[in-house]
Design a protein around this motif. Structure first.
Motif, PDB file in Angstrom:
ATOM      1  N   VAL A 147       0.841  -1.200   0.000  1.00 42.68           N
ATOM      2  CA  VAL A 147       0.000   0.000   0.000  1.00 42.68           C
ATOM      3  C   VAL A 147       0.876   1.250   0.000  1.00 42.68           C
ATOM      4  O   VAL A 147       0.591   2.230  -0.706  1.00 42.68           O
ATOM      5  CB  VAL A 147      -0.946  -0.007   1.220  1.00 42.68           C
ATOM      6  N   TRP A 148       1.964   1.204   0.745  1.00 36.53           N
ATOM      7  CA  TRP A 148       2.842   2.368   0.838  1.00 36.53           C
ATOM      8  C   TRP A 148       3.711   2.519  -0.406  1.00 36.53           C
ATOM      9  O   TRP A 148       4.129   3.632  -0.753  1.00 36.53           O
ATOM     10  CB  TRP A 148       3.668   2.277   2.112  1.00 36.53           C
ATOM     11  N   GLN A 149       3.980   1.422  -1.082  1.00 39.38           N
ATOM     12  CA  GLN A 149       4.651   1.524  -2.378  1.00 39.38           C
ATOM     13  C   GLN A 149       3.759   2.243  -3.380  1.00 39.38           C
ATOM     14  O   GLN A 149       4.219   3.085  -4.154  1.00 39.38           O
ATOM     15  CB  GLN A 149       5.016   0.127  -2.886  1.00 39.38           C
ATOM     16  N   LEU A 150       2.466   1.927  -3.365  1.00 37.01           N
ATOM     17  CA  LEU A 150       1.527   2.610  -4.259  1.00 37.01           C
ATOM     18  C   LEU A 150       1.452   4.096  -3.934  1.00 37.01           C
ATOM     19  O   LEU A 150       1.427   4.947  -4.837  1.00 37.01           O
ATOM     20  CB  LEU A 150       0.149   1.969  -4.160  1.00 37.01           C
ATOM     21  N   ALA A 151       1.418   4.438  -2.638  1.00 37.13           N
ATOM     22  CA  ALA A 151       1.400   5.842  -2.248  1.00 37.13           C
ATOM     23  C   ALA A 151       2.666   6.554  -2.708  1.00 37.13           C
ATOM     24  O   ALA A 151       2.633   7.709  -3.176  1.00 37.13           O
ATOM     25  CB  ALA A 151       1.254   5.964  -0.733  1.00 37.13           C
ATOM     26  N   THR A 152       3.790   5.862  -2.602  1.00 33.75           N
ATOM     27  CA  THR A 152       5.065   6.438  -3.029  1.00 33.75           C
ATOM     28  C   THR A 152       5.087   6.668  -4.533  1.00 33.75           C
ATOM     29  O   THR A 152       5.571   7.703  -5.012  1.00 33.75           O
ATOM     30  CB  THR A 152       6.221   5.517  -2.603  1.00 33.75           C
ATOM     31  N   ILE A 153       4.564   5.714  -5.291  1.00 35.62           N
ATOM     32  CA  ILE A 153       4.490   5.876  -6.749  1.00 35.62           C
ATOM     33  C   ILE A 153       3.610   7.062  -7.103  1.00 35.62           C
ATOM     34  O   ILE A 153       3.941   7.865  -7.986  1.00 35.62           O
ATOM     35  CB  ILE A 153       3.964   4.581  -7.401  1.00 35.62           C
ATOM     36  N   ALA A 154       2.484   7.202  -6.403  1.00 33.62           N
ATOM     37  CA  ALA A 154       1.571   8.314  -6.674  1.00 33.62           C
ATOM     38  C   ALA A 154       2.241   9.658  -6.424  1.00 33.62           C
ATOM     39  O   ALA A 154       2.069  10.609  -7.200  1.00 33.62           O
ATOM     40  CB  ALA A 154       0.314   8.176  -5.814  1.00 33.62           C
ATOM     41  N   ARG A 155       3.006   9.756  -5.351  1.00 36.22           N
ATOM     42  CA  ARG A 155       3.689  11.009  -5.024  1.00 36.22           C
ATOM     43  C   ARG A 155       4.849  11.285  -5.965  1.00 36.22           C
ATOM     44  O   ARG A 155       5.186  12.442  -6.225  1.00 36.22           O
ATOM     45  CB  ARG A 155       4.206  10.944  -3.586  1.00 36.22           C
ATOM     46  N   LYS A 160       1.409  10.256 -14.026  1.00 31.67           N
ATOM     47  CA  LYS A 160       1.100   8.921 -14.523  1.00 31.67           C
ATOM     48  C   LYS A 160       0.073   8.202 -13.652  1.00 31.67           C
ATOM     49  O   LYS A 160      -0.441   7.161 -14.049  1.00 31.67           O
ATOM     50  CB  LYS A 160       2.383   8.084 -14.613  1.00 31.67           C
ATOM     51  N   PHE A 161      -0.189   8.756 -12.477  1.00 32.26           N
ATOM     52  CA  PHE A 161      -1.122   8.130 -11.547  1.00 32.26           C
ATOM     53  C   PHE A 161      -2.520   8.685 -11.811  1.00 32.26           C
ATOM     54  O   PHE A 161      -3.117   9.376 -10.983  1.00 32.26           O
ATOM     55  CB  PHE A 161      -0.681   8.423 -10.107  1.00 32.26           C
ATOM     56  N   LYS A 162      -3.023   8.398 -12.996  1.00 37.54           N
ATOM     57  CA  LYS A 162      -4.302   8.919 -13.448  1.00 37.54           C
ATOM     58  C   LYS A 162      -5.305   7.784 -13.641  1.00 37.54           C
ATOM     59  O   LYS A 162      -4.922   6.620 -13.757  1.00 37.54           O
ATOM     60  CB  LYS A 162      -4.126   9.674 -14.763  1.00 37.54           C
ATOM     61  N   ALA A 163      -6.580   8.143 -13.686  1.00 37.38           N
ATOM     62  CA  ALA A 163      -7.635   7.145 -13.872  1.00 37.38           C
ATOM     63  C   ALA A 163      -7.354   6.305 -15.108  1.00 37.38           C
ATOM     64  O   ALA A 163      -7.056   6.823 -16.181  1.00 37.38           O
ATOM     65  CB  ALA A 163      -8.992   7.828 -13.990  1.00 37.38           C
ATOM     66  N   TRP A 180       0.378  -9.178  -9.091  1.00 37.72           N
ATOM     67  CA  TRP A 180      -0.857  -8.421  -8.946  1.00 37.72           C
ATOM     68  C   TRP A 180      -0.820  -7.235  -9.900  1.00 37.72           C
ATOM     69  O   TRP A 180       0.258  -6.709 -10.210  1.00 37.72           O
ATOM     70  CB  TRP A 180      -1.004  -7.898  -7.527  1.00 37.72           C
ATOM     71  N   THR A 181      -1.986  -6.817 -10.347  1.00 42.13           N
ATOM     72  CA  THR A 181      -2.105  -5.582 -11.113  1.00 42.13           C
ATOM     73  C   THR A 181      -3.117  -4.686 -10.421  1.00 42.13           C
ATOM     74  O   THR A 181      -4.224  -5.122 -10.086  1.00 42.13           O
ATOM     75  CB  THR A 181      -2.555  -5.848 -12.561  1.00 42.13           C
ATOM     76  N   PHE A 182      -2.734  -3.447 -10.196  1.00 42.66           N
ATOM     77  CA  PHE A 182      -3.625  -2.454  -9.605  1.00 42.66           C
ATOM     78  C   PHE A 182      -4.030  -1.451 -10.675  1.00 42.66           C
ATOM     79  O   PHE A 182      -3.220  -1.089 -11.525  1.00 42.66           O
ATOM     80  CB  PHE A 182      -2.929  -1.726  -8.456  1.00 42.66           C
ATOM     81  N   LYS A 183      -5.277  -1.017 -10.620  1.00 37.06           N
ATOM     82  CA  LYS A 183      -5.771  -0.031 -11.576  1.00 37.06           C
ATOM     83  C   LYS A 183      -6.215   1.221 -10.832  1.00 37.06           C
ATOM     84  O   LYS A 183      -6.937   1.153  -9.840  1.00 37.06           O
ATOM     85  CB  LYS A 183      -6.943  -0.599 -12.384  1.00 37.06           C
ATOM     86  N   VAL A 184      -5.771   2.366 -11.333  1.00 38.52           N
ATOM     87  CA  VAL A 184      -6.147   3.643 -10.745  1.00 38.52           C
ATOM     88  C   VAL A 184      -7.544   4.019 -11.231  1.00 38.52           C
ATOM     89  O   VAL A 184      -7.809   4.018 -12.445  1.00 38.52           O
ATOM     90  CB  VAL A 184      -5.144   4.743 -11.118  1.00 38.52           C
ATOM     91  N   GLY A 185      -8.428   4.326 -10.293  1.00 43.03           N
ATOM     92  CA  GLY A 185      -9.798   4.689 -10.639  1.00 43.03           C
ATOM     93  C   GLY A 185     -10.018   6.187 -10.608  1.00 43.03           C
ATOM     94  O   GLY A 185      -9.072   6.983 -10.542  1.00 43.03           O
TER      95      GLY A 185
END
Length: 250
Positions: A147-155, A160-163, A180-185
């Motif tokens: 979860v914190w890796q995803l937050a770090t990528i977003a920051r 690129k962290f777009k819907a 795993w694959t996560f999708k930004v909504g």
């Protein structure tokens, strides 16, 4: 009956990112980049869940600490009547792929602790709870750090962290690892005890007809991209949801 339900609650808490197949093809190695980590903080959450049609409640506190070269994540979860049901910790460094776990430990209610070791010198991942072994290629996350890796990528890469964006990650459980694959909504407004928050929802992609566990995370850009809500949903409909109640900078 109630004790069984709490055991189910504990299992869902521990299964945020459980791997489902030791032989699965792992995610591709992510691109190297510079990373911008969320600042250290203590985060408090209220937990509500539904197990076999019965509501359950509890609390969790998560300690996130980083000095920009290392990190640690410590979580303690309590359920009503039973008290502490989970202690989890992830520690590691920061490298060109983001968070680089060294150890991940979990202590379940009335069970011995388990440990995952990321041997960076030998480039292997090993488990105290199984004989499995996986190679380290870069970017692998444990169930506490993902979860914190995803937050770090977003920051780090907000453009690129777009819907619609997809983020592949290799996630390591306490016995094995999986892709795993996560999708930004789209942006969503959620209600919390501290007021309404504008968030960005990120979800694990489940294949059509898949029976896998679903994971949804709502990040709050106005609050350093901290996870404001996390929801785990089982195929049969049982769920656990934790919602942010308080953030204390440290």
């Amino acid at each position: 009956m109630k004790r069984t339900l709490y055991r189910n609650l504990e299992s869902m808490l521990l299964a945020t990112v459980i791997a489902t197949s030791a032989s699965a093809t792992l995610a591709q190695t992510p691109a190297k980049r510079s990373f911008n980590l969320p600042p250290s903080a203590d985060l408090n959450y209220a937990i509500n869940a539904n197990q076999r049609g019965l509501p359950l409640n509890g609390t969790a506190i998560l300690h996130w600490k980083t000095d920009k070269t290392t990190y640690s994540i410590t979580t303690e979860t309590r359920a009503m009547l039973l008290g502490k049901i989970l202690e989890a910790k992830s520690e590691g460094t920061i490298d060109a792929f983001g968070l680089a776990p060294l150890t991940s430990t979990e202590k379940r209610y009335r069970k011995d602790p388990t440990t995952v070791t990321f041997n960076r010198d030998a480039k292997t991942i090993s488990f105290s709870a199984s004989d499995a072994s996986y190679p380290i290629k870069g970017g692998e996350q444990d169930r506490n750090s993902v979860v914190w890796q995803l937050a770090t990528i977003a920051r780090s890469t907000p453009n690129k962290f777009k819907a619609g964006a997809s983020i592949p990650l290799t996630v390591v459980g306490q016995k094995d690892a999986d892709a795993w694959t996560f999708k930004v909504g789209k942006a969503e407004k959620i209600k919390t005890s501290t007021g309404d928050l504008n968030t960005v929802k990120v979800s694990r992609v489940i294949k059509d007809g898949g029976k896998d566990q679903k994971l949804d995370i709502w990040f709050a850009p106005s609050m350093e991209w901290y996870p404001a809500r996390v929801r785990i949903t089982e195929p049969e409909g049982d769920f656990i949801e934790q919602t942010l109640t308080k953030v204390d900078p440290v």
